[in-house]
Design an enzyme around this catalytic site. Structure first.
Site, PDB file in Angstrom:
ATOM      1  N   LYS A 159       0.356  -1.174  -0.024  1.00  0.00           N
ATOM      2  CA  LYS A 159       0.169   0.186   0.079  1.00  0.00           C
ATOM      3  C   LYS A 159       1.084   1.285  -0.129  1.00  0.00           C
ATOM      4  CE  LYS A 159      -2.414   3.215   1.975  1.00  0.00           C
ATOM      5  NZ  LYS A 159      -1.657   4.294   1.447  1.00  0.00           N
TER       6      LYS A 159
ATOM      7  N   GLU B  58       9.625   1.035  10.946  1.00  0.00           N
ATOM      8  CA  GLU B  58      10.746   2.701  10.662  1.00  0.00           C
ATOM      9  C   GLU B  58       9.827   3.768  10.459  1.00  0.00           C
ATOM     10  OE1 GLU B  58      12.254   1.772   7.547  1.00  0.00           O
ATOM     11  OE2 GLU B  58      13.194  -0.280   8.399  1.00  0.00           O
TER      12      GLU B  58
ATOM     13  N   CYS C 113      13.883  10.788   6.574  1.00  0.00           N
ATOM     14  CA  CYS C 113      13.386  10.593   8.106  1.00  0.00           C
ATOM     15  C   CYS C 113      15.337  10.901   8.775  1.00  0.00           C
ATOM     16  CB  CYS C 113      13.430   8.934   8.632  1.00  0.00           C
ATOM     17  SG  CYS C 113      14.143   7.633   7.173  1.00  0.00           S
TER      18      CYS C 113
ATOM     19  N   GLU D  16       8.451  16.899  15.604  1.00  0.00           N
ATOM     20  CA  GLU D  16       9.427  16.665  13.959  1.00  0.00           C
ATOM     21  C   GLU D  16       8.868  17.064  12.829  1.00  0.00           C
ATOM     22  OE1 GLU D  16       8.526  12.437  11.775  1.00  0.00           O
ATOM     23  OE2 GLU D  16      10.711  12.538  10.618  1.00  0.00           O
TER      24      GLU D  16
HETATM   25  P1  NAD Z   1       2.712   8.245   7.093  1.00  0.00           P
HETATM   26  O1  NAD Z   1       2.614   7.830   8.689  1.00  0.00           O
HETATM   27  O2  NAD Z   1       1.171   9.625   7.560  1.00  0.00           O
HETATM   28  O3  NAD Z   1       1.644   7.846   6.042  1.00  0.00           O
HETATM   29  C1  NAD Z   1       2.943   6.007   6.039  1.00  0.00           C
HETATM   30  C2  NAD Z   1       1.777   5.057   5.018  1.00  0.00           C
HETATM   31  O4  NAD Z   1       0.786   4.822   6.727  1.00  0.00           O
HETATM   32  C3  NAD Z   1       1.037   5.687   3.841  1.00  0.00           C
HETATM   33  O5  NAD Z   1       1.347   4.688   3.417  1.00  0.00           O
HETATM   34  C4  NAD Z   1      -0.490   6.190   4.558  1.00  0.00           C
HETATM   35  O6  NAD Z   1      -1.483   5.559   3.721  1.00  0.00           O
HETATM   36  C5  NAD Z   1      -0.759   5.341   5.203  1.00  0.00           C
HETATM   37  N1  NAD Z   1      -1.203   4.463   7.165  1.00  0.00           N
HETATM   38  C6  NAD Z   1      -2.191   5.894   7.295  1.00  0.00           C
HETATM   39  N2  NAD Z   1      -2.382   5.839   8.379  1.00  0.00           N
HETATM   40  C7  NAD Z   1      -2.690   4.003   8.132  1.00  0.00           C
HETATM   41  C8  NAD Z   1      -3.663   3.471   9.525  1.00  0.00           C
HETATM   42  N3  NAD Z   1      -4.346   3.523  10.444  1.00  0.00           N
HETATM   43  N4  NAD Z   1      -3.498   2.187   9.010  1.00  0.00           N
HETATM   44  C9  NAD Z   1      -2.652   1.825   8.068  1.00  0.00           C
HETATM   45  N5  NAD Z   1      -2.108   2.577   6.851  1.00  0.00           N
HETATM   46  C10 NAD Z   1      -2.492   3.896   7.398  1.00  0.00           C
HETATM   47  O7  NAD Z   1       4.031   9.183   7.102  1.00  0.00           O
HETATM   48  P2  NAD Z   1       3.928   9.631   5.753  1.00  0.00           P
HETATM   49  O8  NAD Z   1       3.592  10.738   6.336  1.00  0.00           O
HETATM   50  O9  NAD Z   1       3.933   9.273   4.787  1.00  0.00           O
HETATM   51  O10 NAD Z   1       5.889   9.729   5.530  1.00  0.00           O
HETATM   52  C11 NAD Z   1       7.094  10.984   6.446  1.00  0.00           C
HETATM   53  C12 NAD Z   1       6.920   9.907   8.351  1.00  0.00           C
HETATM   54  O11 NAD Z   1       7.498   9.198   7.580  1.00  0.00           O
HETATM   55  C13 NAD Z   1       7.450  10.749   8.564  1.00  0.00           C
HETATM   56  O12 NAD Z   1       7.375  10.563  10.315  1.00  0.00           O
HETATM   57  C14 NAD Z   1       8.666   9.820   8.593  1.00  0.00           C
HETATM   58  O13 NAD Z   1       9.786  10.512   8.782  1.00  0.00           O
HETATM   59  C15 NAD Z   1       8.481   8.766   8.364  1.00  0.00           C
HETATM   60  N6  NAD Z   1      10.030   7.990   7.547  1.00  0.00           N
HETATM   61  C16 NAD Z   1       9.952   7.307   8.497  1.00  0.00           C
HETATM   62  C17 NAD Z   1      11.647   6.625   7.478  1.00  0.00           C
HETATM   63  C18 NAD Z   1      12.621   5.490   8.725  1.00  0.00           C
HETATM   64  O14 NAD Z   1      12.804   4.913   8.184  1.00  0.00           O
HETATM   65  N7  NAD Z   1      12.068   5.688  10.219  1.00  0.00           N
HETATM   66  C19 NAD Z   1      11.535   6.161   6.438  1.00  0.00           C
HETATM   67  C20 NAD Z   1      10.866   7.775   5.355  1.00  0.00           C
HETATM   68  C21 NAD Z   1      10.167   8.604   6.438  1.00  0.00           C
HETATM   69  O1  6OD Z   2      18.949   4.357   3.104  1.00  0.00           O
HETATM   70  C1  6OD Z   2      18.179   3.391   3.098  1.00  0.00           C
HETATM   71  O2  6OD Z   2      17.936   2.062   2.894  1.00  0.00           O
HETATM   72  C2  6OD Z   2      16.832   3.302   3.878  1.00  0.00           C
HETATM   73  N1  6OD Z   2      15.460   3.053   4.332  1.00  0.00           N
HETATM   74  C3  6OD Z   2      16.578   5.451   4.367  1.00  0.00           C
HETATM   75  C4  6OD Z   2      15.717   5.758   4.859  1.00  0.00           C
HETATM   76  C5  6OD Z   2      15.473   7.564   4.495  1.00  0.00           C
HETATM   77  C6  6OD Z   2      14.693   7.913   5.077  1.00  0.00           C
HETATM   78  O3  6OD Z   2      13.730   8.667   4.705  1.00  0.00           O
END
Ligand code: NAD
Ligand code: 6OD
Length: 486
Positions: A178, A254, A288, A390
């Site tokens: 998804k 993550e 992130c 964040e």
């Molecule tokens: P988000 O949590 O809003 O959405 C992520 C995904 O989850 C989307 O596909 C969304 O549709 C889905 N989703 C939302 N609510 C849901 C539910 N109740 N059940 C199932 N699925 C659901 O995040 P975003 O805005 O897309 O991305 C930004 C965030 O992601 C930031 O907080 C960022 O730090 C984090 N992020 C973390 C990493 C990591 O590796 N730690 C990497 C990239 C982004």
């Molecule tokens: O480099 C990667 O494997 C990884 N998971 C990066 C994540 C970046 C977050 O925005």
């Protein structure tokens, strides 16, 4: 105009309800095309296809055959590089110069690296003594977990989705993905690649939609999903954990970060400025691992701040295809509202806006896009919300410090624990500080330098579990001990 359908059992299908939502380009808010929104019926069809595929030809492949197939997928993404690049840049607005160096090559590499790493990983074996003197052999045996739900975000759509799909398939699972509602394109395109490479129908499935009461929730609550791997916000992670608790399904999380940069007076200041610029502003700050809190040792504070301001002033905002543009818009107008809220809050909380702080005038053609100025603040107190929450935008706060102990304390004073970047030419200090940081990833004199054999994940509210290299094995496989009495 493009149309984004689900990819279920090797075919593109529309939603039975006819329900769609708009995919818009954040560069100018133009319509890319409609995206079909999955209801429970489409999600159920995708999960059933994935479950059936486990027992089909996919389930009979050897590890070597799977590796060969996944290598083909990687090669085919590279052959269709320009299409993936175009799709990713339209969805996200990011400069081609960035997507062509990070998103697409890594999207492909994730299929090669994990299948090869896992293929070469041994299983454990123990010979034990028994009272009859004949002994027994214990052999670890790994089997795929089953249908894995992959829930991915919008900031690095192809890279972060394949970072999960690659190892999941390498371990013999099947997946239902998804992707974020903001960025459906490259995940949809990957379906074509899977078919072209001969990946059996049902192994890779895609359903589109939102989270609550939509595809995300339907998928994560589906009883035939064996495990859920998620990248996104910490609050979303909590909702998914609740869903996963029914039926005791395994999770890998993550999540968010509020990552510190620690700049010591003994650093190479130009290296530190270059690295901090990237970590705060690349991808319009939507990484992130990005740095939103920068701590600089007092003797070099003024110089570092003024060099950062000079470099921010040089960032070139522009369309993805502009050759010299290195800074795109945020992913959506909705996300800009969130980032702008924090820009306003920073002023209310007493920040000095050193540079930026607003919405740029991009001219008539682009002013409807999700543009925002790269921003640096100073002067906030350590308990300001802008320091603790964040933002996920192109901004950072820079604050002086006086001692190593003080900066370690400040950097760790957060609910998050994803990453940090330490800038020093003193290697003893680098190791000493890195060892004390409460994070999953500590960079020294670098940032986002990734060896795919290493662990990836966060401490505290930044996540649960580790993926990358062989570290995802515990999540993507079920380990069985086979004990053979001799
Ligand atoms: P988000 O949590 O809003 O959405 C992520 C995904 O989850 C989307 O596909 C969304 O549709 C889905 N989703 C939302 N609510 C849901 C539910 N109740 N059940 C199932 N699925 C659901 O995040 P975003 O805005 O897309 O991305 C930004 C965030 O992601 C930031 O907080 C960022 O730090 C984090 N992020 C973390 C990493 C990591 O590796 N730690 C990497 C990239 C982004
Ligand atoms: O480099 C990667 O494997 C990884 N998971 C990066 C994540 C970046 C977050 O925005």
């Amino acid at each position: 105009m493009k149309e984004f359908k689900h990819f279920i059992n090797g075919e593109y299908v529309a939603s039975a309800s006819g329900k769609t939502f708009e995919n818009r380009c954040p560069v100018d808010n133009s319509l890319i095309g409609p995206v079909h929104e999955a209801g429970e019926a489409e999600v159920d069809a995708a999960v059933r296809a994935a479950k059936a595929a486990l027992k089909g030809p996919w389930g009979k492949l050897t590890q070597a055959q799977r590796t060969e197939l996944l290598n083909k997928v990687a090669d085919r993404i590279n052959e269709r590089f320009d299409e993936f690049l175009e799709a990713e840049c339209l969805d996200t607005g990011k400069p081609r110069s960035i997507a062509s160096h990070i998103d697409i090559p890594r999207g492909a590499a994730n299929f090669k690296a994990f299948s090869e790493t896992l293929a070469n990983h041994p299983t454990e074996g123990f010979r034990m003594d028994t009272p009859d003197g004949k002994g027994a052999l214990n052999v670890g045996h790994r089997t795929p977990k089953g249908v894995i739900a992959v829930i991915s975000p919008w900031n690095l759509p192809l890279l972060l989705m394949t970072f999960k799909v690659g190892p999941a398939l390498a371990c013999g699972n099947t997946v239902v993905v998804k992707p974020s509602e903001e960025t459906p394109a490259t995940t949809t395109l990957l379906g074509e690649v899977m078919n072209e490479c001969g990946v059996p129908a049902g192994v890779f499935n895609v359903v589109h939609g939102f989270g609550p009461n939509s595809a995300g929730e339907f998928l994560t609550t589906h009883k035939d999903v064996a495990a859920i791997t998620f990248t996104g916000e910490t609050r979303t992670g909590e909702a998914i954990m609740r869903a996963a608790s029914v039926g005791l399904r395994n999770i890998s999380m993550e999540c968010g970060g509020k990552n510190p940069g620690l700049v010591f007076a003994d650093c190479d200041i130009e290296k530190a400025v270059e690295g901090t610029m990237r970590s705060a502003f690349v991808n319009c700050g939507q990484v992130c691992l990005g740095t939103e809190r920068v701590y600089v040792e007092r003797p070099i504070f003024e110089k570092f701040l003024s060099r950062m301001k000079e470099e921010v002033a040089k960032l070139k905002l522009g369309r993805p295809e502009d050759k010299d543009a290195n800074f795109g818009p945020l992913v959506s107008l909705e996300h800009r509202e969130k980032v702008k809220y924090y820009y306003d809050l920073a002023r209310e909380e007493g920040a000095t806006v050193e540079i930026g702080g607003g919405i740029p005038d991009m001219g008539a053609e682009l002013n409807d896009g999700a543009w925002i100025e790269p921003t640096i603040w100073t002067g906030l107190s350590d308990d300001a919300r802008v320091i603790r929450e964040e933002i996920f935008g192109p901004c950072c706060h820079i604050r002086p410090f006086d001692t190593e102990e003080e900066v370690i304390e400040l950097a760790n004073d957060t609910d998050y624990g994803l990453a940090c970047a330490i800038w020093t030419e003193n290697s003893a200090r680098a190791v000493r500080v890195a060892e004390q940081m409460e994070v999953g990833l500590a960079w020294v004199n670098s940032w986002f330098l990734r060896d795919l054999r290493t662990s990836f994940g966060g401490a505290k509210q930044s996540g649960i579990g580790r993926e990358g290299g062989v570290h995802g094995l515990e999540f993507y496989t079920e380990t069985k001990n086979i004990c053979i009495k001799l």
